[in-house]
Scaffold this active site. Sequence first.
Site, mmCIF file in Angstrom:
data_model
loop_
_atom_site.group_PDB
_atom_site.id
_atom_site.type_symbol
_atom_site.label_atom_id
_atom_site.label_comp_id
_atom_site.label_asym_id
_atom_site.label_seq_id
_atom_site.Cartn_x
_atom_site.Cartn_y
_atom_site.Cartn_z
ATOM 1 N N ASP A 169 -2.539 -6.970 45.428
ATOM 2 C CA ASP A 169 -2.744 -6.735 44.001
ATOM 3 C C ASP A 169 -3.955 -5.823 43.755
ATOM 4 O O ASP A 169 -4.925 -5.855 44.501
ATOM 5 C CB ASP A 169 -2.938 -8.065 43.268
ATOM 6 N N CYS B 5 -7.484 -14.746 42.353
ATOM 7 C CA CYS B 5 -7.059 -13.721 41.397
ATOM 8 C C CYS B 5 -8.185 -13.429 40.409
ATOM 9 O O CYS B 5 -8.380 -12.281 39.991
ATOM 10 C CB CYS B 5 -5.815 -14.173 40.650
ATOM 11 N N CYS C 244 -2.819 -10.039 49.180
ATOM 12 C CA CYS C 244 -1.658 -10.138 48.287
ATOM 13 C C CYS C 244 -1.203 -8.767 47.798
ATOM 14 O O CYS C 244 -0.123 -8.642 47.232
ATOM 15 C CB CYS C 244 -1.960 -11.041 47.098
HETATM 16 FE FE1 FES Z 1 -3.134 -11.495 44.203
HETATM 17 FE FE2 FES Z 1 -3.094 -13.096 42.173
HETATM 18 S S1 FES Z 1 -1.862 -13.218 43.946
HETATM 19 S S2 FES Z 1 -4.376 -11.397 42.487
#
Ligand code: FES
Length: 146
Positions: free
Chosen positions: A35, A103, A33
């Site tokens: 992040d 997450c 993702c």
């Molecule tokens: Fe990547 Fe939440 S979508 S940490």
Amino acid sequence: MYSDKVMDHFNNPRNVGEIEDPSGVGTVGNAKCGDIMRMYLDIDDNGIIREAKFKTFGCGAAVATSSMATELVKGKTVQEALQVTNKAVMEALDGLPPAKVHCSLLAEEAIHAALWDYAEKNHIEIEGLEKPVSDIEEREETEHSL
Ligand code: FES
């Protein structure tokens, strides 16, 4: 879809920021993702976490889980902080939708990465702490899957 607690920690995240000259700092990401989360810890001579701060470049659930994770580790010993798993963080937030469980792994790994840094700086070994991964995707399908 999200609990009130998740929304609260997303809208008013606790402990956002940096600690200058931290006892330990760790950064983890999720390549899937994109992040990223960075966790800073201030640990006193007795091994008590005095302060925890974070910076998260990520989704709302990542912000909420980092906020809750920093709240949970504050005041704990290094050993106790290891019990702040992604499940513990999710429970404290009254749950996360299944698609957002990964997450919360960022939060757990970020704590571990910061503790690892602390241990390395102080030439100590923290029992039960494994070398953290920088990309949590590697761990997702293993012991943490629900
Ligand atoms: Fe990547 Fe939440 S979508 S940490």
